[in-house]
Every structure is written in C-alpha cells, then in structure tokens.
Design a protein around this motif. Structure first.
Motif, PDB file in Angstrom:
ATOM      1  N   SER A   9     -18.206  -0.428 -37.867  1.00  0.00           N
ATOM      2  CA  SER A   9     -17.655   0.895 -37.488  1.00  0.00           C
ATOM      3  C   SER A   9     -18.733   1.760 -36.909  1.00  0.00           C
ATOM      4  N   ARG A  10     -18.370   2.579 -35.955  1.00  0.00           N
ATOM      5  CA  ARG A  10     -19.303   3.461 -35.286  1.00  0.00           C
ATOM      6  C   ARG A  10     -19.197   4.865 -35.855  1.00  0.00           C
ATOM      7  N   VAL A  11     -20.308   5.582 -35.796  1.00  0.00           N
ATOM      8  CA  VAL A  11     -20.331   6.988 -36.212  1.00  0.00           C
ATOM      9  C   VAL A  11     -19.888   7.845 -35.052  1.00  0.00           C
ATOM     10  N   ILE A  12     -18.937   8.730 -35.327  1.00  0.00           N
ATOM     11  CA  ILE A  12     -18.403   9.582 -34.250  1.00  0.00           C
ATOM     12  C   ILE A  12     -19.382  10.701 -33.970  1.00  0.00           C
ATOM     13  N   PRO A  13     -19.804  10.830 -32.712  1.00  0.00           N
ATOM     14  CA  PRO A  13     -20.743  11.918 -32.375  1.00  0.00           C
ATOM     15  C   PRO A  13     -20.091  13.271 -32.638  1.00  0.00           C
ATOM     16  N   ALA A  14     -20.973  14.243 -32.903  1.00  0.00           N
ATOM     17  CA  ALA A  14     -20.509  15.600 -33.201  1.00  0.00           C
ATOM     18  C   ALA A  14     -19.680  16.206 -32.092  1.00  0.00           C
ATOM     19  N   PRO A  15     -20.075  16.049 -30.798  1.00  0.00           N
ATOM     20  CA  PRO A  15     -19.253  16.640 -29.728  1.00  0.00           C
ATOM     21  C   PRO A  15     -17.867  16.046 -29.704  1.00  0.00           C
ATOM     22  N   LEU A  16     -17.741  14.757 -30.080  1.00  0.00           N
ATOM     23  CA  LEU A  16     -16.434  14.133 -30.052  1.00  0.00           C
ATOM     24  C   LEU A  16     -15.512  14.737 -31.098  1.00  0.00           C
ATOM     25  N   GLN A  67     -15.466  17.723 -32.090  1.00  0.00           N
ATOM     26  CA  GLN A  67     -15.073  19.096 -31.756  1.00  0.00           C
ATOM     27  C   GLN A  67     -14.000  19.134 -30.702  1.00  0.00           C
ATOM     28  N   ARG A  68     -13.831  17.986 -29.924  1.00  0.00           N
ATOM     29  CA  ARG A  68     -12.781  17.992 -28.916  1.00  0.00           C
ATOM     30  C   ARG A  68     -11.451  17.645 -29.525  1.00  0.00           C
ATOM     31  N   HIS A  69     -10.397  17.803 -28.743  1.00  0.00           N
ATOM     32  CA  HIS A  69      -9.059  17.458 -29.228  1.00  0.00           C
ATOM     33  C   HIS A  69      -9.035  15.980 -29.544  1.00  0.00           C
ATOM     34  N   PRO A  70      -8.507  15.581 -30.711  1.00  0.00           N
ATOM     35  CA  PRO A  70      -8.606  14.200 -31.174  1.00  0.00           C
ATOM     36  C   PRO A  70      -8.025  13.192 -30.203  1.00  0.00           C
ATOM     37  N   ASP A  93     -13.195   2.165 -31.247  1.00  0.00           N
ATOM     38  CA  ASP A  93     -12.651   3.374 -30.624  1.00  0.00           C
ATOM     39  C   ASP A  93     -11.158   3.528 -30.916  1.00  0.00           C
ATOM     40  N   LYS A  94     -10.463   2.374 -30.917  1.00  0.00           N
ATOM     41  CA  LYS A  94      -9.031   2.449 -31.252  1.00  0.00           C
ATOM     42  C   LYS A  94      -8.825   2.934 -32.687  1.00  0.00           C
ATOM     43  N   ALA A  95      -9.653   2.422 -33.601  1.00  0.00           N
ATOM     44  CA  ALA A  95      -9.531   2.834 -34.996  1.00  0.00           C
ATOM     45  C   ALA A  95      -9.823   4.331 -35.149  1.00  0.00           C
ATOM     46  N   VAL A  96     -10.894   4.763 -34.437  1.00  0.00           N
ATOM     47  CA  VAL A  96     -11.217   6.186 -34.496  1.00  0.00           C
ATOM     48  C   VAL A  96     -10.090   7.022 -33.906  1.00  0.00           C
ATOM     49  N   HIS A  97      -9.525   6.531 -32.792  1.00  0.00           N
ATOM     50  CA  HIS A  97      -8.422   7.244 -32.148  1.00  0.00           C
ATOM     51  C   HIS A  97      -7.215   7.339 -33.086  1.00  0.00           C
ATOM     52  N   GLU A  98      -6.918   6.248 -33.758  1.00  0.00           N
ATOM     53  CA  GLU A  98      -5.796   6.260 -34.684  1.00  0.00           C
ATOM     54  C   GLU A  98      -6.041   7.230 -35.840  1.00  0.00           C
ATOM     55  N   GLN A  99      -7.291   7.257 -36.361  1.00  0.00           N
ATOM     56  CA  GLN A  99      -7.610   8.183 -37.441  1.00  0.00           C
ATOM     57  C   GLN A  99      -7.487   9.639 -36.997  1.00  0.00           C
ATOM     58  N   LEU A 100      -8.006   9.874 -35.752  1.00  0.00           N
ATOM     59  CA  LEU A 100      -7.908  11.238 -35.238  1.00  0.00           C
ATOM     60  C   LEU A 100      -6.455  11.657 -35.007  1.00  0.00           C
ATOM     61  N   ALA A 101      -5.682  10.709 -34.466  1.00  0.00           N
ATOM     62  CA  ALA A 101      -4.268  11.005 -34.227  1.00  0.00           C
ATOM     63  C   ALA A 101      -3.540  11.268 -35.551  1.00  0.00           C
ATOM     64  N   CYS A 102      -3.856  10.473 -36.576  1.00  0.00           N
ATOM     65  CA  CYS A 102      -3.251  10.679 -37.898  1.00  0.00           C
ATOM     66  C   CYS A 102      -3.647  12.037 -38.470  1.00  0.00           C
ATOM     67  N   LYS A 141      -1.701  14.781 -36.679  1.00  0.00           N
ATOM     68  CA  LYS A 141      -0.311  14.854 -37.120  1.00  0.00           C
ATOM     69  C   LYS A 141      -0.216  15.463 -38.522  1.00  0.00           C
ATOM     70  N   THR A 142      -1.111  14.964 -39.416  1.00  0.00           N
ATOM     71  CA  THR A 142      -1.086  15.478 -40.791  1.00  0.00           C
ATOM     72  C   THR A 142      -1.417  16.968 -40.823  1.00  0.00           C
ATOM     73  N   ASN A 143      -2.463  17.334 -40.094  1.00  0.00           N
ATOM     74  CA  ASN A 143      -2.856  18.743 -40.053  1.00  0.00           C
ATOM     75  C   ASN A 143      -1.754  19.610 -39.459  1.00  0.00           C
ATOM     76  N   ASP A 144      -1.087  19.086 -38.435  1.00  0.00           N
ATOM     77  CA  ASP A 144       0.002  19.843 -37.820  1.00  0.00           C
ATOM     78  C   ASP A 144       1.146  20.051 -38.811  1.00  0.00           C
ATOM     79  N   ARG A 145       1.489  18.995 -39.547  1.00  0.00           N
ATOM     80  CA  ARG A 145       2.550  19.122 -40.549  1.00  0.00           C
ATOM     81  C   ARG A 145       2.176  20.120 -41.636  1.00  0.00           C
ATOM     82  N   GLU A 146       0.915  20.022 -42.115  1.00  0.00           N
ATOM     83  CA  GLU A 146       0.474  20.939 -43.167  1.00  0.00           C
ATOM     84  C   GLU A 146       0.473  22.387 -42.699  1.00  0.00           C
ATOM     85  N   LYS A 147      -0.044  22.603 -41.486  1.00  0.00           N
ATOM     86  CA  LYS A 147      -0.078  23.963 -40.962  1.00  0.00           C
ATOM     87  C   LYS A 147       1.334  24.503 -40.738  1.00  0.00           C
ATOM     88  N   THR A 148       2.197  23.633 -40.210  1.00  0.00           N
ATOM     89  CA  THR A 148       3.583  24.053 -39.988  1.00  0.00           C
ATOM     90  C   THR A 148       4.264  24.420 -41.304  1.00  0.00           C
TER      91      THR A 148
END
Length: 282
Positions: A2-9, A11-14, A74-83, A86-93
């Motif tokens: 697994s790769r470490v996600i850089p800090a700038p990444l 901060q951007r939209h997942p 990258d796919k795994a990171v993308h899936e985690q970010l997407a999850c 979605k979770t954050n959106d549901r919680e905030k809503t």
C-alpha cells in the motif's frame, strides 16, 4: 504494497483526486505494454543473437508489474476516499436534518412557552384585580362596620340610660314604696327622664295621648314649686296611674330594643369577621 497518500492529495476532492492521480499511471502502463509487445516480437526473432534485449524485456515486465501494483493501490485509495465521501455526506446530511428538526422543536416550544407566559400574565392581572377588589370590599366593610358599631354604642348608651331612668322613676313613683316620695325626689326623677331622652326614644312605642301626658308631667315637675302644680299629684297622691303605666311600657320597650340592638350588633360583628377571614384567605 500500500502507498502513503500525499498530503496534497488528501486535501483535494476524493473522487476527482483519485482519477487525476490514476490517469498518468494508466497512460504510462499502456506505453510500457506497447513497448513490451514490440520488444517481445523482436526478442522472439533474435533470442539467440541479442541478449541485452532480454534485459530490456524483463525490465519492462517489471515496470508493468510495478505499474499494475500502483494502479491497484490507487484504486483501493480511490475506493476508500469514495467511501469516506459517501459516509461523510450521509453523516452531515443526517446532522443537518437533526439540527433542523431540533430547531423546529425549539421554535414550537418557544411558541408554547410564549402562549403560556401570556396566559399566566393574564391570570396574574385578573388575580391582582380580584385581590384589589377584595381589599376594597374589605376596607369598605370595615369602614361600615366601624360606623355601625359607633351608632350601636351610642344607641346602647341611650337605651341603657333610658332604662335606668324609667326604673328609677318607677321605683320612686311606685305604690309599693313604704314612704311617699318627697317633692325633691319627684323633681329629680323628672330631670333624669328628661336627660335620658325618654320622650325621643319612646315616641314610637306609646300613644299620642300617653306621650302628651308624660311630656306635661316632665315639664310641670321640673318647673313646679309644690305637688299642687304637678298634674296628677294635687294634694299628693302616691302615684299617677297613667304616668306610671306609660313609664312601665317604655321601660319594657327600651329593654326589648336594647336586646335586639345587642343581638344585631353581635350578628354583624360575626358576619364581618367571617367576611374578613374569607377575603384574607382568598
């Protein structure tokens, strides 16, 4: 690995960041595969002649595997970010909906509280108005009670004095006396009857003729110089039957009036005390 996600990444939209990061890797992988295919064909033809080419092929194969691993990461990171999105959106809503519901609840509570406060204020004003009226009524009743009590005491004193005067006159003028009354006694009796205002107090209890006889007796007795000048006592008689009867009737009437006045005063006092207790309790 697994790769470490850089800090700038982070901060951007997942979703957008994951795609932007994976696109160069996919392009490089495709170029590597093309080169691998080209070199593979050439290597198959000259496998026995150009050994360095095989090194290039193996290098490209390693690069392909590394790129594939990066792509998977990258796919795994993308899936985690997407999850996470979605979770954050549901919680905030849900939090927003809960906040809005709580706001509506508080607004309803404030409306009810305001209505209740206005109701209590109206009740308080009504109660204060009733208390003021009760106090005014109690003050008026107390003033009237004092006035009635003053009138009663004056009437009681007059009636008591009238009863005493009549009783004294009956004693002095009564036929049961052993010694006849002297002229001074008769005159004192007349003066006492006059001071006791028996004429004014008894004017409604005796007839006009009896009242005239009594008035004449009182006037003559106070101004006479002898029994001869007093009506009914010429040459001195033990008593004047008419005067004695009038005074006896007046005494009975005065005693009756006194008893009724005292009973009425007692009743009025008790009623006023009950009224005062009731108003003070309210």
């Amino acid at each position: 690995s697994s790769r470490v996600i850089p800090a700038p990444l982070k901060q951007r939209h997942p979703v957008t960041s994951g795609r932007a990061f994976a696109a160069p890797l996919v392009s490089a992988m495709m170029r590597g595969l093309v080169l691998l295919a080209a070199f593979g064909t050439a290597a198959a033809a000259e496998a026995s002649k150009e050994r360095p080419v095989m090194k290039v092929v193996r290098l490209l194969q390693d690069m392909s595997k590394e790129l594939q691993r990066d792509l998977d990461d990258d796919k795994a990171v993308h899936e985690q970010l997407a999850c996470w999105c979605k979770t954050n959106d549901r919680e905030k809503t849900a939090a927003i909906e809960a906040g809005e519901a709580k706001e509506a609840e508080l607004e309803a509570f404030l409306g009810e509280a305001l209505a209740k406060m206005n109701e209590l204020k109206a009740k308080r004003d009504a109660t204060l108005d009733e208390v003021n009226k009760d106090e005014a009524a109690l003050q008026e009743a107390s003033t009237l009670r004092m006035k009635d009590n003053k009138v009663f005491h004056a009437e009681e004193m007059n009636l008591v004095e009238a009863v005493k005067a009549c009783d004294q006159a009956l004693t002095v003028l009564g036929k049961h006396n052993i010694a006849p009354p002297g002229f001074a006694q008769v005159r004192a009796v007349a003066e006492h009857l006059q001071r006791a205002q028996v004429m004014e107090l008894g004017r409604h209890s005796v007839s006009a003729s009896d009242m005239l006889a009594l008035r004449t007796f009182l006037m003559k007795a106070q101004g006479a110089t002898s029994f001869l000048a007093i009506p009914g006592y010429q040459s001195y008689a033990p008593q004047s039957g008419q005067i004695f009867g009038v005074l006896g009737q007046m005494k009975e009437d005065f005693e009756k009036d006194l008893s009724e006045a005292q009973s009425k005063e007692k009743k009025d006092f008790e009623e006023n005390a009950m009224l005062k207790a009731a108003k003070e309790e309210e």
